[in-house]
Design an enzyme around this catalytic site. Structure first.
Site, mmCIF file in Angstrom:
data_model
loop_
_atom_site.group_PDB
_atom_site.id
_atom_site.type_symbol
_atom_site.label_atom_id
_atom_site.label_comp_id
_atom_site.label_asym_id
_atom_site.label_seq_id
_atom_site.Cartn_x
_atom_site.Cartn_y
_atom_site.Cartn_z
ATOM 1 C CB SER A 1 16.626 -19.199 1.865
ATOM 2 O OG SER A 1 17.636 -18.798 0.993
ATOM 3 C CB SER B 1 17.539 -20.983 -10.190
ATOM 4 O OG SER B 1 16.795 -19.971 -9.533
ATOM 5 C CD GLN C 1 16.372 -16.008 -6.156
ATOM 6 O OE1 GLN C 1 16.440 -15.486 -7.277
ATOM 7 N NE2 GLN C 1 16.932 -15.473 -5.090
ATOM 8 C CG ASP D 1 23.860 -17.016 -2.009
ATOM 9 O OD1 ASP D 1 23.895 -16.683 -3.215
ATOM 10 O OD2 ASP D 1 22.795 -17.213 -1.404
ATOM 11 C CE LYS E 1 23.240 -16.297 -7.429
ATOM 12 N NZ LYS E 1 21.901 -16.814 -7.177
#
Ligand code: S3P
Length: 427
Positions: A22, A166, A168, A314, A341
């Site tokens: 990330s 999230s 993202q 994750d 995912k």
């Protein structure tokens, strides 16, 4: 590629896991839209982060990468130039979603594509708010799937309440807000990883955080800086669990990122009875890190839910494996996001671990695991998902007999040196 994997007697020694995925993506992206030069140390050379470099090069940015050292000559927020080719993100959800946020500020059209896995993943979680901010976006399934076409340039701030936690989504909106008119804020149901907020501050941007809401004022500039990338706790997770479940093991993992929005795995493993100690805790400009020592121990089942989920999303595949070796029942719920995912990780984890003898069932938003089971070697596959491939390779360490893993090459997406490091620890 197919790998034959044998059981391992013990894991001993010390390794430095590769740079955080990330943080590596963000260092290149933010460096590209900053003014002046950015240098990155400890960059992850996995395929996902190389996709980010390749996309920003196509957008006119000069980027030099030599192993884990990267230099980015920033073009400023509005200095990117049109790409004559499609921007291909490979397997990387972070690349496509954050890049959409950045491209909401560019007045030319770009086309974004990716691999088979990306083609199945929902993009409307990002394209919907970006359209509300003024970007013109279309693509497959009404702008939900790649290929996506985006033309930006005149965004206005929004106050967005995201239905999902999230990073993202949060990051894409905040990045689009940087050159927008007025203020942009994003509120989440639970706190997701905050690398964007931390790193933007390192680039000189004013970011406000109030519990579950992050805001930025439009019209801010980023100034090039130096980013030191700590080790990825999501990669360390495979060796944390391996160290806990392979008998007589003791592993030291050096310079692992310890950002509290990412350390859910440590809380869960400790709760399950794992023997983990911290050493040499330190901090870079934006992120805490330290060494982790894990020794094998008896584990017990646990419940994982609610605000813990985004802090370990994750790591759930490898936590599921740990749960097969824990006494009693483990329940994982509120993890519906696993279904979108790199693969549907509820299905892929349950299918493959069952083949190895685990007592595990899928639920709508998670899984239930009954331990402790003796695993046996089997013919399993990664489905092209790096984290499924690594979880199965750790399972093979404690299984009786040989395990055959197909599509093992997917592991290079986030951890190109995974098998080398496993080898070092098992000698
Ligand atoms: C990431 C955020 C997470 C995570 C992904 C990387 C990021 O996704 O699963 O591997 O770098 O922002 P979501 O934020 O969509 O949950």
């Amino acid at each position: 590629m197919t790998k034959q994997l044998q059981p391992i007697q013990q894991l001993k020694g010390s390794i430095k896991v590769p740079g955080d995925k990330s943080i590596s993506h963000r260092a290149v992206m933010f460096g590209s839209i900053a003014e002046g030069k950015t240098t990155v140390e400890g960059f992850l050379t996995g395929e996902d982060c190389l996709s980010t470099i390749s996309c920003f090069k196509k957008l006119g940015v000069s980027i030099q990468q030599e192993g884990e050292n990267v230099t980015v000559e920033g073009k400023g927020l509005t200095g990117l130039t049109p790409s004559s080719e499609d921007l291909y993100v490979g397997n990387s959800g972070t690349t496509i979603r954050l890049m959409l946020g950045i491209l909401a500020n560019t007045p030319f059209q770009s086309t974004l594509t990716g691999d088979e896995s990306i083609a199945k993943r929902p993009m409307n979680r990002v394209t919907k708010p970006l359209k509300e901010m003024g970007a013109a976006i279309d693509g497959n399934d009404a702008g939900n799937k790649v290929p996506l076409h985006i033309k930006g340039g005149e965004t206005r701030g929004i106050h967005y309440t995201s239905p999902i936690a999230s990073a993202q989504v949060k990051s894409a909106i905040i990045l689009a807000g940087l050159d927008g008119e007025g203020t942009t804020s994003v509120k989440e149901p639970f706190k997701s990883r905050d690398h964007t907020e931390r790193m933007l501050k390192a680039f000189g941007v004013e970011v406000e955080t109030d519990e579950l809401t992050v805001s930025v004022a439009g019209g801010q500039k980023l100034k090039g800086t130096h980013i030191e990338v700590p080790g990825d706790i999501s990669s360390a997770a495979f060796f944390l669990v391996a160290g806990a479940i392979v008998p007589n093991s003791e592993i030291t993992l050096k310079k692992v990122g310890l950002n509290p929005t990412r350390t859910g795995i440590l809380d869960v493993l400790k709760n399950m009875g794992a023997d983990i100690t911290y050493q040499n805790i330190n901090e870079t400009a934006s992120e805490p890190f330290g060494d982790l020592v894990i020794k094998s121990s008896d584990l017990k089942g646990t419940v994982i839910q609610g605000d813990l989920i985004p802090r370990l999303i994750d790591e759930i595949p490898i936590i599921a494996l740990a749960a097969t070796q824990a006494e009693g029942k483990t329940i994982i719920k509120d993890a519906h996001e696993l279904r979108v995912k790199e693969t549907d990780r509820i299905e892929t984890v349950v299918n493959e671990l069952k083949k190895m003898g685990a007592d595990i069932e899928a639920t709508e938003d998670g899984m239930i695991i009954h331990g402790k089971s003796s695993l046996h070697g089997a013919s399993v596959q990664s489905y092209g998902d790096h984290r499924i491939g690594m979880m199965l390779s750790v399972a093979a360490c404690i299984a009786e007999g040989e395990t055959t893993l197909t599509n093992s090459e997917a592991i290079a997406v986030s951890y190109p040196s995974f098998f080398e490091q496993l080898d070092i620890l098992s000698k």
